[in-house]
Write a protein that holds these residues in place. Structure first.
Motif, short mmCIF file in Angstrom:
data_model
loop_
_atom_site.label_atom_id
_atom_site.label_comp_id
_atom_site.label_asym_id
_atom_site.label_seq_id
_atom_site.Cartn_x
_atom_site.Cartn_y
_atom_site.Cartn_z
N ILE A 1 29.56 -10.96 32.00
CA ILE A 1 30.26 -9.69 32.25
C ILE A 1 30.45 -8.97 30.92
CG2 ILE A 1 31.49 -10.46 34.31
CD1 ILE A 1 33.94 -10.83 32.53
N LYS A 2 30.81 -7.71 31.00
CA LYS A 2 31.05 -6.90 29.81
C LYS A 2 32.51 -7.07 29.36
CE LYS A 2 27.05 -4.88 29.36
NZ LYS A 2 26.23 -5.04 28.18
N PHE B 1 33.65 -1.56 26.23
CA PHE B 1 33.20 -2.77 26.91
C PHE B 1 31.69 -2.91 26.76
CE2 PHE B 1 37.35 -1.93 28.46
CZ PHE B 1 37.90 -3.17 28.76
N ILE B 2 31.27 -3.28 25.55
CA ILE B 2 29.84 -3.32 25.23
C ILE B 2 29.33 -4.73 24.96
CG2 ILE B 2 29.76 -0.97 24.34
CD1 ILE B 2 29.91 -2.17 21.50
N HIS B 3 30.22 -5.70 24.86
CA HIS B 3 29.82 -7.07 24.55
C HIS B 3 29.67 -7.87 25.84
CE1 HIS B 3 30.63 -6.33 20.30
NE2 HIS B 3 31.69 -5.68 20.72
N GLU B 4 28.60 -8.61 25.92
CA GLU B 4 28.40 -9.45 27.09
C GLU B 4 28.92 -10.85 26.80
OE1 GLU B 4 24.50 -10.94 29.26
OE2 GLU B 4 24.92 -8.82 29.66
N SER C 1 33.87 2.81 27.18
CA SER C 1 32.77 2.63 26.21
C SER C 1 33.00 1.46 25.24
CB SER C 1 32.56 3.92 25.41
OG SER C 1 33.74 4.24 24.69
N ILE D 1 38.83 -8.45 29.21
CA ILE D 1 37.95 -8.50 30.38
C ILE D 1 38.68 -7.86 31.55
CG2 ILE D 1 36.76 -10.07 31.96
CD1 ILE D 1 36.57 -12.07 29.61
#
Length: 95
Positions: free
Chosen positions: A38-39, A27-30, A25, A63
């Motif tokens: 990618i997230k 990994f919300i930034h693109e 949860s 990443i």
């Protein structure tokens, strides 16, 4: 070293070895990479050291290993140095 990268980018394996624990949860930034968007998870690395150069509280993105095989030292580290340059085929970092 990637002067075009705003932040340091580390893969999940490196983050784990550095004691940074993340949940899916987080990994919300693109982020945009050479391979597309990618997230990623945004973290603060307490201390990032390259040889004798050490910088504290460096903002970074984490990443997935499949998307980032090599860690990148971006501007969130480099801009905190007095100087960085390539000289005679070698990278010079001055704190």
């Amino acid at each position: 070293i990637d002067t075009g990268a705003t932040l340091v980018a580390i893969n999940t394996s490196t983050a784990r070895r550095a004691g940074i624990s993340l949940n899916p949860s987080d990994f919300i930034h693109e982020v945009n990479t050479a391979n597309g968007a990618i997230k990623a998870a945004v973290v603060t690395v307490e201390r990032l050291q390259i040889g004798k150069i050490s910088v504290e509280n460096v903002q970074a993105v984490v990443i997935d290993d499949r998307a980032l095989q090599t860690n990148l030292i971006g501007m969130s580290f480099l801009q905190r140095l007095q100087k960085y340059q390539v000289e005679n085929g070698s990278l010079l970092l001055v704190q």
